[in-house]
Scaffold this active site. Structure first.
Site, PDB file in Angstrom:
ATOM      1  N   GLU A  58      -6.056  -4.899  -2.710  1.00  0.00           N
ATOM      2  CA  GLU A  58      -6.673  -4.070  -1.674  1.00  0.00           C
ATOM      3  C   GLU A  58      -8.100  -4.487  -1.329  1.00  0.00           C
ATOM      4  OE1 GLU A  58      -3.417  -1.899  -3.730  1.00  0.00           O
ATOM      5  OE2 GLU A  58      -5.230  -2.929  -4.422  1.00  0.00           O
ATOM      6  N   ARG A 167       1.982  11.941   3.037  1.00  0.00           N
ATOM      7  CA  ARG A 167       3.357  11.537   2.771  1.00  0.00           C
ATOM      8  C   ARG A 167       4.356  12.612   3.185  1.00  0.00           C
ATOM      9  NH1 ARG A 167       5.852  10.915  -3.357  1.00  0.00           N
ATOM     10  NH2 ARG A 167       7.873  10.016  -2.804  1.00  0.00           N
TER      11      ARG A 167
END
Length: 312
Positions: A58, A167
């Site tokens: 990342e 989510r």
């Protein structure tokens, strides 16, 4: 009564990127081996040559995004909120924030509604972290309509933007012709006279449900949707506080440093008002079904109602 349509804002993110990709050739999407989960796979399918999978790296992804921004590209670096705001904080601060580059951070799976992935992945600190970076714009949309509008607005905005998505599939509440998204401008969803509920993200729906319950008790609650945490719509916050005399903030984030902190900082300086901060109370999350976790941490409609009623 027809069932309320529910869509996860991470789904909205993927669809919005694909739509924008068809309109703008300078849009590039990066992901950290999570394209299926962040839904950037939708963009990848349409524009494989403009999708870069950086692997489980990342921090490196943010560095690549920064480099692309210097060439005129508009990169959307995508991964889970815990890895974006947490693992890559230094790179966002120094490689994106400091030179004020045109990089957009697409952070999905934020908050405890990540569910069974547990405390390590339930990022309740990201808004606080991103707020400390000078010049960073932070957007936390409440539903599908707002999320898609936010992605478009982020593309059009010149400078770093942190976009927070979830989510869990959440109710669509902004599907009306009057809705207008503007960075830095909150939206009043319900008028009231006794208390103002200022909410962000999926908790906007919880706030609306709580307001309905309070109304049955004779309590009139004003509900304000703050999708942009930074810059905060200070004028709307102060106006609402003065109108009702009491303020409640609701967020799927730590009560430290998020929406509640931003609102309290503003009101303490411009309109001292009693404030109740509802959120994650300085604890880690835990593994479990998303809906059950929201219920346990009192971030669903009933939980928000209970806390406001007790406070009033």
């Amino acid at each position: 009564m027809s069932e309320v349509k529910k869509i996860a804002t991470r789904e909205s993110y993927g669809k919005a990127l694909a739509e924008l990709g068809a309109e703008h050739e300078n849009l590039v999407v990066l992901d950290a081996d999570l394209a299926g989960a962040t839904k950037t796979a939708t963009f990848k399918k349409a524009f494989p040559e403009r999708h870069i999978d950086c692997g489980i790296a990342e921090s490196n992804m943010v560095g690549i995004a920064a480099g692309l921004a210097t060439t005129g590209k508009v990169p959307f670096a995508s991964t889970f909120a815990m890895f974006a705001a947490g693992r890559a904080f230094e790179q966002i601060r120094n490689s994106v924030g400091y030179p004020h580059l045109n990089v957009k951070i697409g952070a999905t799976h934020a908050g405890i509604s990540v569910g069974e992935d547990g405390a390590t992945h339930q990022c309740n600190e990201d808004i606080a972290l991103m707020r400390t970076i000078p010049g960073m714009t932070i957007i936390n949309p409440s539903d599908d309509v707002e999320a898609r509008a936010a992605v478009r607005a982020a593309y059009e905005y010149e400078g770093p933007v942190y976009l927070r998505f979830g989510r869990l599939a959440v109710p669509v509440i902004n599907d009306n012709p009057e809705y207008k998204f503007e960075i830095g401008k909150g939206v009043t969803l319900r008028e009231g006279t006794d208390v103002t509920i200022i909410a962000t993200g999926l908790c906007v729906n919880s706030a609306l449900e709580a307001a309905e319950m309070l109304a049955k008790d004779g309590i009139s609650a004003k509900v304000v949707n703050i999708h942009t945490i930074k810059p905060l719509d200070e004028d709307l916050v102060v106006e609402a506080a003065k109108a009702t005399g009491k303020v409640v903030t609701v967020e799927e984030h730590s009560v430290i440093g998020g929406l509640g902190g931003a609102v309290c900082e503003t009101l303490s300086a411009k309109a001292p008002t009693p404030v109740l901060r509802i959120g994650v109370n300085d604890v880690y999350g835990e593994s479990g079904p998303a809906a059950k976790l929201l219920e346990k941490y009192k971030l669903d409609g009933a939980g928000v109602y209970e806390q406001i009623k007790a406070w009033l």
